[in-house]
Scaffold this motif. Sequence first.
Motif, PDB file in Angstrom:
ATOM      1  N   GLU A 111      -0.808   1.217  -6.699  1.00  9.36           N
ATOM      2  CA  GLU A 111      -0.321   0.066  -5.805  1.00  9.36           C
ATOM      3  C   GLU A 111       1.141  -0.057  -6.388  1.00  9.36           C
ATOM      4  O   GLU A 111       1.409  -0.461  -7.478  1.00  9.36           O
ATOM      5  N   PRO A 112       2.059   0.249  -5.353  1.00 12.72           N
ATOM      6  CA  PRO A 112       3.350   0.043  -5.766  1.00 12.72           C
ATOM      7  C   PRO A 112       3.732  -1.458  -5.475  1.00 12.72           C
ATOM      8  O   PRO A 112       3.072  -2.327  -4.726  1.00 12.72           O
ATOM      9  N   ILE A 113       4.638  -1.980  -6.553  1.00 15.11           N
ATOM     10  CA  ILE A 113       5.223  -3.526  -6.391  1.00 15.11           C
ATOM     11  C   ILE A 113       6.871  -3.310  -6.066  1.00 15.11           C
ATOM     12  O   ILE A 113       7.351  -2.764  -7.074  1.00 15.11           O
ATOM     13  N   THR A 114       7.101  -3.829  -5.243  1.00 15.26           N
ATOM     14  CA  THR A 114       8.563  -3.915  -4.653  1.00 15.26           C
ATOM     15  C   THR A 114       9.096  -4.849  -5.654  1.00 15.26           C
ATOM     16  O   THR A 114       8.852  -6.144  -5.695  1.00 15.26           O
ATOM     17  N   VAL A 115      10.413  -4.529  -6.101  1.00 12.67           N
ATOM     18  CA  VAL A 115      11.180  -5.657  -7.069  1.00 12.67           C
ATOM     19  C   VAL A 115      12.274  -5.635  -6.287  1.00 12.67           C
ATOM     20  O   VAL A 115      13.242  -4.744  -6.290  1.00 12.67           O
ATOM     21  N   ALA A 116      12.612  -6.942  -6.027  1.00 10.23           N
ATOM     22  CA  ALA A 116      14.102  -7.073  -5.097  1.00 10.23           C
ATOM     23  C   ALA A 116      14.469  -8.530  -5.688  1.00 10.23           C
ATOM     24  O   ALA A 116      13.637  -9.189  -6.222  1.00 10.23           O
ATOM     25  N   ARG A 117      15.815  -8.736  -5.341  1.00 10.89           N
ATOM     26  CA  ARG A 117      16.395  -9.780  -5.857  1.00 10.89           C
ATOM     27  C   ARG A 117      17.466 -10.119  -5.004  1.00 10.89           C
ATOM     28  O   ARG A 117      17.976  -9.441  -3.941  1.00 10.89           O
ATOM     29  N   LYS A 118      17.533 -11.606  -4.754  1.00  8.45           N
ATOM     30  CA  LYS A 118      18.627 -12.274  -3.955  1.00  8.45           C
ATOM     31  C   LYS A 118      19.929 -12.037  -4.485  1.00  8.45           C
ATOM     32  O   LYS A 118      20.183 -12.479  -5.628  1.00  8.45           O
ATOM     33  N   PRO A 119      20.818 -11.464  -3.559  1.00 11.06           N
ATOM     34  CA  PRO A 119      22.334 -11.309  -4.146  1.00 11.06           C
ATOM     35  C   PRO A 119      22.977 -12.615  -4.481  1.00 11.06           C
ATOM     36  O   PRO A 119      22.472 -13.618  -4.054  1.00 11.06           O
ATOM     37  N   PHE A 120      23.886 -12.632  -5.481  1.00 13.98           N
ATOM     38  CA  PHE A 120      24.599 -13.858  -6.002  1.00 13.98           C
ATOM     39  C   PHE A 120      26.174 -13.164  -6.210  1.00 13.98           C
ATOM     40  O   PHE A 120      26.542 -12.124  -6.183  1.00 13.98           O
ATOM     41  N   ARG A 121      26.916 -14.359  -6.317  1.00 19.52           N
ATOM     42  CA  ARG A 121      28.255 -14.079  -6.416  1.00 19.52           C
ATOM     43  C   ARG A 121      28.553 -14.283  -7.946  1.00 19.52           C
ATOM     44  O   ARG A 121      27.749 -14.854  -8.754  1.00 19.52           O
ATOM     45  N   ARG A 160      15.707  -3.570  -6.511  1.00 18.87           N
ATOM     46  CA  ARG A 160      16.289  -3.146  -7.634  1.00 18.87           C
ATOM     47  C   ARG A 160      15.203  -2.197  -8.279  1.00 18.87           C
ATOM     48  O   ARG A 160      15.674  -1.550  -9.062  1.00 18.87           O
ATOM     49  N   ASP A 161      14.007  -2.086  -7.859  1.00 20.02           N
ATOM     50  CA  ASP A 161      13.162  -1.173  -8.649  1.00 20.02           C
ATOM     51  C   ASP A 161      11.593  -1.368  -7.848  1.00 20.02           C
ATOM     52  O   ASP A 161      11.710  -1.917  -6.968  1.00 20.02           O
ATOM     53  N   MET A 162      10.751  -0.559  -8.146  1.00 19.24           N
ATOM     54  CA  MET A 162       9.347  -0.518  -8.039  1.00 19.24           C
ATOM     55  C   MET A 162       8.553  -0.312  -9.323  1.00 19.24           C
ATOM     56  O   MET A 162       8.709   0.697  -9.894  1.00 19.24           O
ATOM     57  N   ILE A 163       7.426  -1.254  -9.342  1.00 18.61           N
ATOM     58  CA  ILE A 163       6.561  -1.129 -10.640  1.00 18.61           C
ATOM     59  C   ILE A 163       5.438  -0.442  -9.817  1.00 18.61           C
ATOM     60  O   ILE A 163       4.990  -0.991  -8.798  1.00 18.61           O
ATOM     61  N   ALA A 164       4.707   0.330 -10.452  1.00 21.29           N
ATOM     62  CA  ALA A 164       3.469   0.955 -10.178  1.00 21.29           C
ATOM     63  C   ALA A 164       2.203   0.689 -10.905  1.00 21.29           C
ATOM     64  O   ALA A 164       2.427   0.691 -12.285  1.00 21.29           O
ATOM     65  N   TRP A 165       1.443   0.007 -10.190  1.00 19.14           N
ATOM     66  CA  TRP A 165       0.153  -0.418 -10.840  1.00 19.14           C
ATOM     67  C   TRP A 165      -0.883   0.781 -10.533  1.00 19.14           C
ATOM     68  O   TRP A 165      -1.358   1.024  -9.656  1.00 19.14           O
ATOM     69  N   GLY A 203       0.732  -1.097  -0.029  1.00 20.45           N
ATOM     70  CA  GLY A 203      -0.068   0.098   0.004  1.00 20.45           C
ATOM     71  C   GLY A 203       0.828   1.207  -0.039  1.00 20.45           C
ATOM     72  O   GLY A 203       2.063   1.275   0.384  1.00 20.45           O
ATOM     73  N   THR A 204       0.351   2.293  -0.451  1.00 18.91           N
ATOM     74  CA  THR A 204       1.101   3.689  -0.482  1.00 18.91           C
ATOM     75  C   THR A 204       1.673   4.115   0.727  1.00 18.91           C
ATOM     76  O   THR A 204       2.808   4.529   0.941  1.00 18.91           O
ATOM     77  N   ARG A 205       0.784   3.814   1.802  1.00 16.78           N
ATOM     78  CA  ARG A 205       1.105   4.449   3.159  1.00 16.78           C
ATOM     79  C   ARG A 205       2.127   3.529   3.831  1.00 16.78           C
ATOM     80  O   ARG A 205       2.809   4.009   4.679  1.00 16.78           O
ATOM     81  N   THR A 206       2.321   2.342   3.340  1.00 14.78           N
ATOM     82  CA  THR A 206       3.271   1.463   4.076  1.00 14.78           C
ATOM     83  C   THR A 206       4.373   0.641   3.240  1.00 14.78           C
ATOM     84  O   THR A 206       4.980   0.123   3.512  1.00 14.78           O
TER      85      THR A 206
END
Length: 419
Positions: free
Chosen positions: A176-186, A90-95, A71-74
């Motif tokens: 509605e924001p969508i957090t785009v995250a990625r697991k780190p790697f070597r 990595r980013d945020m997608i906005a719907w 949610g935008t508030r949280t």
Amino acid sequence: MNDCPSRCHLGDCLEVLATLPDESVDAIVTDPPYGLSFMGKRWDYDVPGSDIWAECLRVLKPGGYLLAFAGTRTQHRMAVRIEDAGFEIRDMIAWVYGSGFPKSLDVSKAIDKEAGIERTEVVSRYRARDFGLCSNNRLGSQDVEVAQKTVMQFAPATQSARQWQGWGTALKPAIEPITVARKPFRGTVADNVLAHGTGALNIDACRVASGSDHAERCASVVGLSSNRNGAVYGEWSRARTDSHHDSGRWPANLIHDGSPEVVCIFPDDKGFGSTARFFYCAKASRRDRNDGLPCGEAPAVSTNSTMRECEEADWPARNGNHHPTVKPTDLMAYLCRLVTPPGGVVLDPFMGSGSTGKAAVREGYRFIGIDREAEYVAIAEARIEAELAKSHAKRSSISQTQSADERLKQFDLFAEGGA
């Protein structure tokens, strides 16, 4: 399509996640609680803690993506907890959508109410639709009833209330924001993709079609002819850098619902801001949310019901899927395609009514879903099974067509050989 059945788990997600092996999941696409106490639901009193996201990190393969609605508030709290668990943001997608309803306190009315004075002077009457309370008739019949409702506006009864006429406490929700995250790697992305199949986005599978279909869909929403939007979909757009690819434009970090409110925000002058540049997905329709479920025809509320009565209505009487925050399958399918390798495993630790699972099996992925509400797990299982049945029927039809084609080819070869 992978024939491995989906697994829907009933239980606390932290406990169920603990049973999954390390690095066993390719992607996580989820719509977790927003921490807004939505409709008084006990599961929505806080955003998920870092301990949950840490378990998600553990079960993800190196480079695996996490897409989490908020949610935008949280959104800030959601993103921080995901980051604190060890993910790389990595980013945020906005719907973006136009059908949001502002839950705002009328300050002037509240002042009169606290003074114990009832308003009696009617100053105007209007339809909810004319006031913009409901954006389109592609929603459920109950939403159309709300839109057709006649609303009366009363004049402030006290001087203090007149001073604060027109003041409220909230904006109309439209994103509605969508957090785009990625697991780190070597190592490098190339090395990780070759080793695990994760770490990259499937750009070509999510390109935005620049052909006539998308043009007509967006134009028809606002009652425009395709000629008026010709500059958007014509020669100029084909010359754009991001539309050189035959499959369409490069996917953006913005998705829209095609509603008039949203389409009209984007100028169609030379196509610089046209909605044709972005993936289009409307909110979940009644057919989408109830597919595979028994549902009644009777409305859950009467035409003149208040918003509170709508929230507290017996939705199972009308909707087989009575989960309050159902996401559209097309949107979840798009997100799954973006971050999941072919035949991969998609995890949703906050499954709800199973929109991610339904989308995942449609796209040919294996699915693991978790929810602690038995009624929602049952709904999710039914929706996913219905989608699997459709997919099997479609594959069977394709197989039969291919077999017929093969027989025809063999006949042609036989005929040529005997000539």
